[in-house]
Scaffold this motif. Structure first.
Motif, PDB file in Angstrom:
ATOM      1  N   ARG A 352     -29.600  -6.018 -20.136  1.00 58.69           N
ATOM      2  CA  ARG A 352     -29.013  -4.757 -20.604  1.00 58.69           C
ATOM      3  C   ARG A 352     -27.793  -4.384 -19.752  1.00 58.69           C
ATOM      4  N   HIS A 353     -27.861  -4.751 -18.464  1.00 55.91           N
ATOM      5  CA  HIS A 353     -26.742  -4.426 -17.562  1.00 55.91           C
ATOM      6  C   HIS A 353     -26.300  -5.683 -16.826  1.00 55.91           C
ATOM      7  N   PRO A 354     -25.594  -6.585 -17.511  1.00 57.56           N
ATOM      8  CA  PRO A 354     -25.190  -7.826 -16.849  1.00 57.56           C
ATOM      9  C   PRO A 354     -24.232  -7.559 -15.689  1.00 57.56           C
ATOM     10  N   ARG A 355     -24.320  -8.385 -14.650  1.00 58.98           N
ATOM     11  CA  ARG A 355     -23.431  -8.227 -13.489  1.00 58.98           C
ATOM     12  C   ARG A 355     -22.018  -8.654 -13.876  1.00 58.98           C
ATOM     13  N   THR A 356     -21.051  -7.766 -13.682  1.00 54.20           N
ATOM     14  CA  THR A 356     -19.670  -8.159 -13.997  1.00 54.20           C
ATOM     15  C   THR A 356     -18.923  -8.607 -12.741  1.00 54.20           C
ATOM     16  N   LYS A 357     -19.443  -8.186 -11.568  1.00 53.92           N
ATOM     17  CA  LYS A 357     -18.809  -8.635 -10.320  1.00 53.92           C
ATOM     18  C   LYS A 357     -19.865  -9.284  -9.432  1.00 53.92           C
ATOM     19  N   PRO A 358     -20.415 -10.392  -9.894  1.00 61.56           N
ATOM     20  CA  PRO A 358     -21.505 -11.007  -9.130  1.00 61.56           C
ATOM     21  C   PRO A 358     -21.036 -11.569  -7.787  1.00 61.56           C
ATOM     22  N   VAL A 359     -21.958 -11.594  -6.851  1.00 61.98           N
ATOM     23  CA  VAL A 359     -21.676 -12.167  -5.535  1.00 61.98           C
ATOM     24  C   VAL A 359     -22.504 -13.444  -5.445  1.00 61.98           C
ATOM     25  N   LEU A 360     -21.841 -14.515  -5.007  1.00 59.25           N
ATOM     26  CA  LEU A 360     -22.476 -15.832  -5.098  1.00 59.25           C
ATOM     27  C   LEU A 360     -23.827 -15.904  -4.381  1.00 59.25           C
ATOM     28  N   TRP A 361     -23.912 -15.345  -3.174  1.00 54.40           N
ATOM     29  CA  TRP A 361     -25.180 -15.505  -2.438  1.00 54.40           C
ATOM     30  C   TRP A 361     -26.336 -14.804  -3.143  1.00 54.40           C
ATOM     31  N   LYS A 362     -26.020 -13.703  -3.827  1.00 57.50           N
ATOM     32  CA  LYS A 362     -27.101 -12.992  -4.538  1.00 57.50           C
ATOM     33  C   LYS A 362     -27.545 -13.794  -5.764  1.00 57.50           C
ATOM     34  N   VAL A 363     -26.577 -14.416  -6.429  1.00 57.78           N
ATOM     35  CA  VAL A 363     -26.904 -15.257  -7.590  1.00 57.78           C
ATOM     36  C   VAL A 363     -27.779 -16.433  -7.121  1.00 57.78           C
ATOM     37  N   GLU A 364     -27.385 -17.014  -5.990  1.00 58.71           N
ATOM     38  CA  GLU A 364     -28.150 -18.157  -5.459  1.00 58.71           C
ATOM     39  C   GLU A 364     -29.562 -17.720  -5.046  1.00 58.71           C
ATOM     40  N   ARG A 365     -29.659 -16.500  -4.529  1.00 56.76           N
ATOM     41  CA  ARG A 365     -30.981 -15.995  -4.137  1.00 56.76           C
ATOM     42  C   ARG A 365     -31.895 -15.869  -5.364  1.00 56.76           C
ATOM     43  N   GLU A 366     -31.340 -15.328  -6.452  1.00 59.53           N
ATOM     44  CA  GLU A 366     -32.130 -15.222  -7.689  1.00 59.53           C
ATOM     45  C   GLU A 366     -32.524 -16.605  -8.202  1.00 59.53           C
ATOM     46  N   GLU A 367     -31.556 -17.516  -8.131  1.00 61.82           N
ATOM     47  CA  GLU A 367     -31.751 -18.862  -8.664  1.00 61.82           C
ATOM     48  C   GLU A 367     -32.836 -19.615  -7.884  1.00 61.82           C
ATOM     49  N   SER A 368     -32.944 -19.286  -6.576  1.00 58.23           N
ATOM     50  CA  SER A 368     -33.917 -20.013  -5.747  1.00 58.23           C
ATOM     51  C   SER A 368     -35.365 -19.687  -6.155  1.00 58.23           C
TER      52      SER A 368
END
Ligand code: ATP
Ligand code: MG
Length: 399
Positions: A352-368
Motif C-alpha cells: 500500500r505504501h511502497p518505498r520510493t527512496k529505499p536505502v540499500l542496507w534496509k532492503v538487504e536486511r528485509e531480503e535476508s
C-alpha cells in the motif's frame, strides 16, 4: 506491368571498414524475408536493394508491407520495371500516371542514366517523359523548384525503372549486428516498446517473462505471447523464456515487510535475468522502465535493483513520457494488446505504501529474511521457452 521494390540503405552507409559486414547482414535479412512472398531476385548495388519478382505469384503487396519493417532500410518504394526503350517507357507512363499522380497538382521528372549506351541523355529523357505525363494528365503542371511529386526514371544496366514518392523504412541497424540482449517483457505498454527500440539499434532480442501462477492467469501469459508475436514482425524470431516467481512472492509475502515487496521482487527478477542472460548468451538486459513512472522506478529504487546487474541494463524508455511511449506502441501495433486488463506478477501482493527512496542496507536486511539462493535456484528450474516466429508461437520446451 512489371513491378519491383527499391529499398534504400540507412545508417550503414556511414560505416567505414565494417560496412561490408552490415551490408551482408542486411541483404541476408531482406532475402530471407522476401523469399516468403514468392520467387524473386534480391540484388544490392549503390546503397539500394532491388527486389525483382520472378513470377506473377510473387505477393508484391505483402512483400512491400514486410520490407517497411526491416531495420536498416530508411526508404522503400515500388517501381515499374520496363524495357530500355523510350517507346516502352512512354507506354508504361501512360498506364501508370493516372493512378499514381492523380492526387497531385505539380510534378517534375528526374532522370538518371547509368547505362551510357542509352540513346537519350538525362535532360532529353526528362523532356520526353514530362511530355508524356502532361498529355496523359493535362491538368498537371510542371514545377521544377517545388513540385508536389518527383517522378524518377532510371536507366539501369538491364532495365528502366520508373517510380515516384518513397515510404519511410524502419530505420536503424540490421537486427543482430549489435549483439544479443534479454528483454524483461511484461504485459504492459513499455517493455514491448523498449524491445522494439533496442532491436532497431541492431540488437537481437531474447525475452524473459515472469509469471506467478495461480495469482496470474494463463490468459495473462497468452497476452505476453501476443505482444511478442507483434514484436517478432520487426525483431525476427524471439525466444521467450518464462519463469515462475510464485514461490518467491509467497516467501516475501510471508517473511518481509510489506513496503518492500515490489523492490524485493524486482531484485529477484534481476538475479534471474542475470542467470537467463548467461545461459542464453545475452550480453545486456533491457527493461521498459521510465524514470519516476511508479514507485519502483525512482532513481533510488532503480539503484537498489541495478546493483545486482551483472551486465549493462538498457532502459530506452527512461527519459520518455508515457504519451511518447504510447505513440510508438501504437505504431508497432502492441498498444491494444497491452491495455487488455490482465494481472501481472508485479500487481499481485502490491504494497500500500511502497518505498520510493529505499536505502540499500534496509532492503538487504528485509531480503535476508528469506533464503535468496534457494529461491532463485528453485525458480530458475521452472524456466520454459516459447519460440515466436513471424507472428506465430511454436510449441513450448524447457531445454
Ligand atoms: P510495462 O513497463 O511493460 O508497461 P508495467 O509498467 O506494468 O509494464 P512495471 O511495473 O513498470 O511494468 O515494470 C517495469 C519493467 O520491469 C517492465 O518494463 C519490464 O521490463 C519489467 N517487468 C515488469 N513485470 C515483468 C514481468 N512480469 N516479466 C518480465 N519483466 C517484467
Ligand atoms: Mg512501466
Amino acid at each position: 506491368m512489371n513491378e519491383i521494390i527499391l529499398c534504400k540503405y540507412g545508417e550503414i552507409v556511414l560505416k567505414g571498414a565494417n560496412r561490408k559486414f552490415f551490408e551482408s547482414m542486411l541483404n541476408r535479412e531482406v532475402k530471407r524475408r522476401m523469399y516468403l512472398y514468392g520467387p524473386c531476385e534480391v540484388r544490392a548495388s549503390q546503397s539500394t536493394i532491388t527486389i525483382d519478382p520472378k513470377t506473377d505469384t510473387f505477393d508484391i503487396d505483402g512483400a512491400y508491407e514486410e520490407v517497411k519493417k526491416i531495420f536498416g532500410l530508411v526508404g522503400v518504394s515500388r517501381a515499374l520495371k520496363v524495357e530500355k526503350s523510350m517507346e516502352a517507357i512512354a507506354d508504361a507512363l501512360r498506364a501508370w500516371v493516372p493512378t499514381q499522380l492523380s492526387q497531385y497538382k505539380t510534378f517534375k521528372v528526374e532522370a538518371k542514366r547509368s547505362d551510357k549506351a542509352f540513346p537519350l541523355n538525362s535532360p532529353a529523357i526528362c523532356d520526353e517523359c514530362g511530355g508524356v505525363i502532361l498529355s496523359t494528365l493535362p491538368r498537371l503542371r510542371v514545377n521544377v523548384r517545388n513540385p508536389d511529386i518527383v517522378v524518377r526514371v532510371e536507366i539501369r544496366d538491364t532495365a528502366a525503372y520508373i517510380h515516384a514518392g518513397q515510404d519511410k523504412g524502419a530505420g536503424g541497424m540490421p537486427v543482430g549486428s549489435a549483439g544479443r540482449a534479454l528483454l524483461l517483457l511484461s504485459g504492459g505498454i513499455d517493455s514491448p516498446v523498449a524491445g522494439f527500440m533496442m532491436a532497431k539499434r541492431g540488437v537481437k532480442i531474447e525475452a524473459l517473462h515472469f509469471e506467478s501462477f495461480p495469482y496470474t492467469s494463463e490468459r495473462a501469459r497468452e497476452k505476453v505471447v501476443e505482444l511478442a508475436k507483434k514484436m517478432s514482425l520487426y525483431c525476427g524470431e524471439i525466444h521467450m523464456h518464462v519463469i515462475s516467481v510464485t514461490k518467491i512472492q509467497e516467501a516475501i509475502n510471508e517473511n518481509c515487510e510489506e513496503d518492500y515487496f515490489t523492490l524485493l521482487l524486482r531484485r529477484f527478477m534481476m538475479r534471474l535475468a542475470n542467470k537467463t542472460a548467461e545461459k542464453y548468451k545475452c550480453n545486456a538486459l533491457v527493461t521498459g522502465e521510465s524514470l519516476g513512472q511508479v514507485a519502483s522506478q525512482t532513481m533510488e529504487a532503480l539503484g537498489v535493483t541495478n546493483v545486482l546487474a551483472e551486465m549493462p541494463v538498457f532502459r530506452p524508455c527512461i527519459g520518455m513520457d508515457k504519451e511518447e511511449i504510447i505513440e510508438i506502441s501504437r505504431r508497432i501495433d502492441t498498444f491494444d494488446i497491452s491495455i487488455e486488463p490482465f494481472e501481472d506478477c508485479c500487481t499481485v501482493f502490491t504494497p500500500r505504501h511502497p518505498r520510493t527512496k529505499p536505502v540499500l542496507w534496509k532492503v538487504e536486511r528485509e531480503e535476508s529474511k528469506v533464503d535468496v539462493d534457494a529461491l532463485v535456484d528453485e525458480a530458475f528450474e521452472t524456466l520454459y521457452t516459447i519460440k515466436i516466429t513471424r507472428g506465430e508461437a511454436e510449441a513450448e520446451s524447457n531445454d
